[in-house]
Design a protein around this motif. Structure first.
Motif, PDB file in Angstrom:
ATOM      1  N   MET A  16     -45.174  46.700 -40.633  1.00 18.92           N
ATOM      2  CA  MET A  16     -45.868  45.988 -41.627  1.00 18.92           C
ATOM      3  C   MET A  16     -45.050  46.202 -42.853  1.00 18.92           C
ATOM      4  SD  MET A  16     -49.628  45.892 -43.108  1.00 18.92           S
ATOM      5  CE  MET A  16     -49.495  47.546 -43.955  1.00 18.92           C
ATOM      6  N   ARG A  20     -42.566  43.423 -45.226  1.00 16.24           N
ATOM      7  CA  ARG A  20     -42.963  43.489 -46.601  1.00 16.24           C
ATOM      8  C   ARG A  20     -41.831  43.825 -47.486  1.00 16.24           C
ATOM      9  NH1 ARG A  20     -48.594  44.093 -49.947  1.00 16.24           N
ATOM     10  NH2 ARG A  20     -47.670  43.673 -51.883  1.00 16.24           N
ATOM     11  N   GLN A 102     -59.337  41.355 -42.700  1.00 13.87           N
ATOM     12  CA  GLN A 102     -58.126  40.738 -43.527  1.00 13.87           C
ATOM     13  C   GLN A 102     -58.890  40.786 -45.023  1.00 13.87           C
ATOM     14  OE1 GLN A 102     -57.893  36.175 -43.638  1.00 13.87           O
ATOM     15  NE2 GLN A 102     -56.683  36.799 -42.089  1.00 13.87           N
ATOM     16  N   ASP A 159     -48.553  51.497 -52.031  1.00 10.16           N
ATOM     17  CA  ASP A 159     -48.313  49.914 -52.015  1.00 10.16           C
ATOM     18  C   ASP A 159     -49.094  49.414 -53.191  1.00 10.16           C
ATOM     19  OD1 ASP A 159     -47.334  47.454 -51.649  1.00 10.16           O
ATOM     20  OD2 ASP A 159     -47.844  47.257 -49.937  1.00 10.16           O
ATOM     21  N   GLN A 168     -52.521  36.350 -51.906  1.00 11.87           N
ATOM     22  CA  GLN A 168     -52.324  37.379 -51.246  1.00 11.87           C
ATOM     23  C   GLN A 168     -52.804  37.882 -50.149  1.00 11.87           C
ATOM     24  OE1 GLN A 168     -50.537  39.545 -55.072  1.00 11.87           O
ATOM     25  NE2 GLN A 168     -50.644  40.963 -53.328  1.00 11.87           N
ATOM     26  N   GLU A 170     -53.661  40.430 -46.664  1.00 11.47           N
ATOM     27  CA  GLU A 170     -53.070  41.605 -45.737  1.00 11.47           C
ATOM     28  C   GLU A 170     -54.105  41.757 -44.800  1.00 11.47           C
ATOM     29  OE1 GLU A 170     -52.778  45.019 -48.674  1.00 11.47           O
ATOM     30  OE2 GLU A 170     -51.587  44.018 -50.033  1.00 11.47           O
ATOM     31  N   THR A 171     -53.687  42.431 -43.804  1.00 12.96           N
ATOM     32  CA  THR A 171     -54.563  42.724 -42.425  1.00 12.96           C
ATOM     33  C   THR A 171     -54.329  44.161 -42.247  1.00 12.96           C
ATOM     34  OG1 THR A 171     -52.591  41.983 -41.175  1.00 12.96           O
ATOM     35  CG2 THR A 171     -54.332  40.445 -41.664  1.00 12.96           C
ATOM     36  N   SER A 212     -53.043  44.997 -56.807  1.00 10.34           N
ATOM     37  CA  SER A 212     -53.407  45.246 -55.503  1.00 10.34           C
ATOM     38  C   SER A 212     -53.003  46.535 -55.324  1.00 10.34           C
ATOM     39  CB  SER A 212     -53.188  44.365 -54.432  1.00 10.34           C
ATOM     40  OG  SER A 212     -51.786  44.315 -54.515  1.00 10.34           O
ATOM     41  N   THR A 214     -52.658  49.769 -52.311  1.00 11.71           N
ATOM     42  CA  THR A 214     -52.970  50.139 -50.800  1.00 11.71           C
ATOM     43  C   THR A 214     -52.540  51.325 -50.500  1.00 11.71           C
ATOM     44  OG1 THR A 214     -52.736  47.869 -50.272  1.00 11.71           O
ATOM     45  CG2 THR A 214     -52.610  49.336 -48.657  1.00 11.71           C
TER      46      THR A 214
END
Length: 232
Positions: A16, A20, A102, A159, A168, A170-171, A212, A214
């Motif tokens: 992932m 990205r 998600q 991230d 955006q 993201e999962t 965002s 993460t």
């Protein structure tokens, strides 16, 4: 079995992040708004030709030209927007699907132009070092990877990205992860906890000030929160 599960989790996360990073490199090669404005300083002739074409009686062509004209207007608006008008409302929408969670980030208004100078994670736990072969840094986002110097199977990623107005998405794994709501400073955050391969792993996501955030990794709960609270 435990080794297989641990390898699978590591591969999924690494894949992932690698995808990205690859996509971000391609975006970095595109012209910036300033470069577009320099290359096309006067688009008035485009507007005139589009308006003339709209008067013709071709319904399909008219719809296409309306979309093109809208795109031109939005592009010019993005180039001309000033700091006084960049106020926006950001929304993080969570959707729990059968095997994944998600997240969709949406913005109503003009998004931030870039991360502030020095915006980064400022705390690294003892025993970890940054892996510079993975990740990237640019004006609107960064991805930092860290590994345990004694065990490469112990890692984490940080991230952060300016939320864009295209939405955006993201999962994250939902089948083996339990999610709960927590606070990172004053911001609402979602913390996911999993225990594949005999070692606890975490995913922590939140939005603050149009950015965002993460963090994914196999580190302690306390260290995870210290890393999150160090981002500024």
């Amino acid at each position: 079995m435990a080794l297989s599960e641990r390898t699978e989790v590591s591969f999924d996360v690494a894949l992932m992040m690698a995808l990205r990073a690859d996509a971000q490199k391609e975006l970095d090669e595109l012209p910036t708004p300033a470069q577009l404005k320099e290359r096309y300083p006067d688009t008035s002739r485009w507007d005139a030709r589009l308006k003339a074409a709209l008067h013709k009686r071709h319904p399909v062509l008219k719809r296409v030209l309306v979309a093109a004209l809208t795109l031109v207007i939005l592009t010019l608006g993005a180039l001309a927007v000033s700091a006084d008008f960049r106020k926006a409302v950001y929304t993080m929408i969570q959707k729990f699907l059968p095997i994944e969670m998600q997240l969709t980030y949406q913005v109503d208004g003009e998004p931030l132009e870039q991360l502030s100078n020095g915006y980064s994670d400022h705390y690294v736990p003892d025993g970890f070092e940054r892996d510079y072969e993975q990740g990237y840094d640019n004006e609107i986002s960064f991805l930092h990877a860290y590994v345990d110097v004694n065990d490469k199977n112990i890692f984490y990623y940080v991230d952060c990205s300016v939320i864009q107005d295209y939405g955006q998405v993201e999962t994250f794994d939902n089948e083996h992860t339990v999610y709960e709501r927590i606070k990172i400073g004053t911001a609402d955050a979602t913390l996911g906890t999993s225990n594949n391969g005999g070692r606890t792993g975490y995913v922590l996501v939140w939005e603050k000030d149009g950015i965002s955030h993460t963090i994914i990794g196999k580190i302690s709960h306390d260290e995870l929160l210290r890393i999150a609270e160090s981002i500024s």
